[in-house]
Design a protein around this motif. Sequence first.
Motif, PDB file in Angstrom:
ATOM      1  N   ILE A  52    -104.135  69.022  43.990  1.00 32.39           N
ATOM      2  CA  ILE A  52    -103.719  69.931  45.063  1.00 32.39           C
ATOM      3  C   ILE A  52    -104.697  69.846  46.233  1.00 32.39           C
ATOM      4  O   ILE A  52    -104.310  69.897  47.407  1.00 32.39           O
ATOM      5  N   GLY A  53    -105.977  69.667  45.911  1.00 32.27           N
ATOM      6  CA  GLY A  53    -106.976  69.495  46.958  1.00 32.27           C
ATOM      7  C   GLY A  53    -106.716  68.255  47.789  1.00 32.27           C
ATOM      8  O   GLY A  53    -106.880  68.268  49.021  1.00 32.27           O
ATOM      9  N   ILE A  54    -106.289  67.175  47.128  1.00 30.35           N
ATOM     10  CA  ILE A  54    -105.960  65.950  47.857  1.00 30.35           C
ATOM     11  C   ILE A  54    -104.801  66.199  48.825  1.00 30.35           C
ATOM     12  O   ILE A  54    -104.813  65.744  49.976  1.00 30.35           O
ATOM     13  N   ILE A  89    -106.141  68.116  51.843  1.00 26.59           N
ATOM     14  CA  ILE A  89    -106.972  67.270  52.704  1.00 26.59           C
ATOM     15  C   ILE A  89    -106.111  66.276  53.475  1.00 26.59           C
ATOM     16  O   ILE A  89    -106.293  66.061  54.687  1.00 26.59           O
ATOM     17  N   MET A  90    -105.149  65.653  52.800  1.00 23.78           N
ATOM     18  CA  MET A  90    -104.314  64.653  53.459  1.00 23.78           C
ATOM     19  C   MET A  90    -103.405  65.296  54.504  1.00 23.78           C
ATOM     20  O   MET A  90    -103.117  64.694  55.545  1.00 23.78           O
ATOM     21  N   MET A  91    -102.939  66.530  54.248  1.00 21.32           N
ATOM     22  CA  MET A  91    -102.122  67.222  55.243  1.00 21.32           C
ATOM     23  C   MET A  91    -102.931  67.502  56.509  1.00 21.32           C
ATOM     24  O   MET A  91    -102.445  67.327  57.638  1.00 21.32           O
ATOM     25  N   VAL A  92    -104.195  67.917  56.299  1.00 19.66           N
ATOM     26  CA  VAL A  92    -105.070  68.150  57.445  1.00 19.66           C
ATOM     27  C   VAL A  92    -105.320  66.845  58.186  1.00 19.66           C
ATOM     28  O   VAL A  92    -105.309  66.794  59.428  1.00 19.66           O
ATOM     29  N   THR A  93    -105.508  65.773  57.434  1.00 20.18           N
ATOM     30  CA  THR A  93    -105.753  64.463  58.049  1.00 20.18           C
ATOM     31  C   THR A  93    -104.556  64.016  58.888  1.00 20.18           C
ATOM     32  O   THR A  93    -104.713  63.501  60.005  1.00 20.18           O
ATOM     33  N   VAL A  94    -103.355  64.199  58.352  1.00 20.19           N
ATOM     34  CA  VAL A  94    -102.145  63.814  59.092  1.00 20.19           C
ATOM     35  C   VAL A  94    -102.039  64.618  60.392  1.00 20.19           C
ATOM     36  O   VAL A  94    -101.721  64.071  61.456  1.00 20.19           O
ATOM     37  N   PHE A 131    -101.779  55.839  54.325  1.00 17.83           N
ATOM     38  CA  PHE A 131    -102.135  57.164  53.827  1.00 17.83           C
ATOM     39  C   PHE A 131    -102.129  57.222  52.297  1.00 17.83           C
ATOM     40  O   PHE A 131    -102.918  57.947  51.691  1.00 17.83           O
ATOM     41  N   LEU A 132    -101.232  56.441  51.671  1.00 20.45           N
ATOM     42  CA  LEU A 132    -101.256  56.366  50.207  1.00 20.45           C
ATOM     43  C   LEU A 132    -102.535  55.705  49.719  1.00 20.45           C
ATOM     44  O   LEU A 132    -103.126  56.124  48.715  1.00 20.45           O
ATOM     45  N   VAL A 133    -102.970  54.660  50.421  1.00 19.37           N
ATOM     46  CA  VAL A 133    -104.221  53.980  50.059  1.00 19.37           C
ATOM     47  C   VAL A 133    -105.397  54.943  50.194  1.00 19.37           C
ATOM     48  O   VAL A 133    -106.297  54.977  49.347  1.00 19.37           O
ATOM     49  N   GLU A 134    -105.416  55.736  51.269  1.00 22.24           N
ATOM     50  CA  GLU A 134    -106.502  56.706  51.460  1.00 22.24           C
ATOM     51  C   GLU A 134    -106.563  57.681  50.284  1.00 22.24           C
ATOM     52  O   GLU A 134    -107.633  57.937  49.722  1.00 22.24           O
ATOM     53  N   ALA A 135    -105.422  58.226  49.923  1.00 20.12           N
ATOM     54  CA  ALA A 135    -105.387  59.191  48.819  1.00 20.12           C
ATOM     55  C   ALA A 135    -105.782  58.547  47.495  1.00 20.12           C
ATOM     56  O   ALA A 135    -106.528  59.127  46.693  1.00 20.12           O
ATOM     57  N   THR A 136    -105.314  57.318  47.263  1.00 21.81           N
ATOM     58  CA  THR A 136    -105.623  56.623  46.009  1.00 21.81           C
ATOM     59  C   THR A 136    -107.087  56.265  45.924  1.00 21.81           C
ATOM     60  O   THR A 136    -107.714  56.390  44.861  1.00 21.81           O
ATOM     61  N   VAL A 137    -107.668  55.803  47.032  1.00 20.95           N
ATOM     62  CA  VAL A 137    -109.092  55.446  47.036  1.00 20.95           C
ATOM     63  C   VAL A 137    -109.945  56.668  46.743  1.00 20.95           C
ATOM     64  O   VAL A 137    -110.916  56.605  45.969  1.00 20.95           O
ATOM     65  N   LEU A 138    -109.602  57.805  47.354  1.00 19.88           N
ATOM     66  CA  LEU A 138    -110.356  59.031  47.089  1.00 19.88           C
ATOM     67  C   LEU A 138    -110.268  59.415  45.610  1.00 19.88           C
ATOM     68  O   LEU A 138    -111.271  59.789  44.993  1.00 19.88           O
ATOM     69  N   LEU A 192    -101.703  59.063  44.046  1.00 24.01           N
ATOM     70  CA  LEU A 192    -100.411  58.564  44.516  1.00 24.01           C
ATOM     71  C   LEU A 192     -99.385  59.689  44.635  1.00 24.01           C
ATOM     72  O   LEU A 192     -98.634  59.767  45.613  1.00 24.01           O
ATOM     73  N   PHE A 193     -99.361  60.571  43.623  1.00 23.14           N
ATOM     74  CA  PHE A 193     -98.349  61.630  43.599  1.00 23.14           C
ATOM     75  C   PHE A 193     -98.594  62.664  44.691  1.00 23.14           C
ATOM     76  O   PHE A 193     -97.707  62.980  45.482  1.00 23.14           O
ATOM     77  N   PHE A 194     -99.836  63.204  44.711  1.00 22.89           N
ATOM     78  CA  PHE A 194    -100.127  64.269  45.657  1.00 22.89           C
ATOM     79  C   PHE A 194    -100.354  63.742  47.078  1.00 22.89           C
ATOM     80  O   PHE A 194    -100.320  64.517  48.035  1.00 22.89           O
ATOM     81  N   GLY A 195    -100.579  62.442  47.196  1.00 24.49           N
ATOM     82  CA  GLY A 195    -100.724  61.871  48.524  1.00 24.49           C
ATOM     83  C   GLY A 195     -99.422  61.383  49.110  1.00 24.49           C
ATOM     84  O   GLY A 195     -99.342  61.041  50.305  1.00 24.49           O
ATOM     85  N   SER A 196     -98.363  61.352  48.263  1.00 21.54           N
ATOM     86  CA  SER A 196     -97.092  60.794  48.732  1.00 21.54           C
ATOM     87  C   SER A 196     -96.428  61.678  49.793  1.00 21.54           C
ATOM     88  O   SER A 196     -95.869  61.172  50.771  1.00 21.54           O
TER      89      SER A 196
END
Length: 405
Positions: free
Chosen positions: A298-300, A303-308, A332-339, A383-387
């Motif tokens: 959920i944190g991811i 964070i990704m929503m703020v980033t977008v 954006f999927l790569v960013e979330a997966t790398v984190l 992948l899931f929460f960053g999708s």
Amino acid sequence: MNIFETIRFALRAITANKLRSGLTVLGILIGVAAVILLVAVGNGSAQAVQNQIESLGTNTLTVTAGAGGGARGAASTQNTALNMDLVPALSDPDEAPHVRSVSPVVTGSQSATYEGTDHTITQFVGTYPGYVAASNFKVARGSLFTDADVTDSRKVVVIGSTVAEELFGRVDPLSKQITVSGKLFTVVGVLAEKGGSGFADPNDIAVAPVSAVQESLTGYGSLNQLLIQATSPETVSEAQSEVTAILNEKLNVNGSSTTSAYRILNQSQLLETRANTAETFTLLLGAVAGISLLVGGIGITNIMMVTVTERTREIGIRKALGAPKRTILTQFLVEATVLSLLGGLLGVATAVIGSQFTIVNIKPVIVPSSVFLALGVSVAIGLFFGSYPASRAAGLRPIEALRYE
């Protein structure tokens, strides 16, 4: 733009805001480390209990007095007390062909002294020589007392490694005499050290002929228990049936009053029960720890929503220059997966380091499958929460993104 350039842009975006990325990685790190460590604690607890049970022998039966009596000092009737008369009946090869040995046991705590050094022996056991093998003990030095010693009530004793260290230190204990509650016993052997499980010390023990212990220390009352060794681990159930039949006959009890007269502890059944309980306990710990991974996911998303949101104009410029939807989505999927992957790897490292320490008196034992599972779940969470944030970024219309303030 090829995949390598997409990954490069993703990594650049991650390092652009180190604090935000670090907090995201920390959330995943805690989740992964918690899963691995809690499963390791459950596994370590299971192994500790298993070692303790196996140390008693997996082909042994322990008979103790039931609620109806038999324990020395308790209110009991003579016919339900465990006594020496039961030993020859249980040792009869015709009546109990699956019984290898029967050892009467009289035990209690006794104070021992050697040349001014005192030590309270937790288990001072009066028994037969067969008790040592049935309890998975081995003689490291000297020898075991014999059946002749039992017959003649000789005051000889075999001591555990803890007793030897506490009373004698570096002095060779063999042939030395110790005073046990005012009576002299000669040390004839020292037992090999036996692994413990974090509970009672199995090496704080002394074993002597039951006749000498009853004559000198405890008196001729009832026995604490009978330790029965089956011919093999596979014949424990048959031995238990034979022992039950003999005890019912000798103690004049019927099937309905068996548990009030005596209890039989089957080590193999106890081991199986403990193993099943420990497995359930470990799964429960893993499930509880998995909640922290969900929180990290959920944190991811946050964070990704703020980033977008912060990079809306950048997305609009890239799409206006011809970047396809899949490129934005992939970045954006790569960013979330790398984190997630970075947090997972650091979580594994943290768990491995943490497993080197004792937790609540238990030495954690890492389960390899939990490492791969936690790491795989952390990537899947990325992948899931960053999708959703990635899909939202990829779906922005260029004109609206360029107008965003």
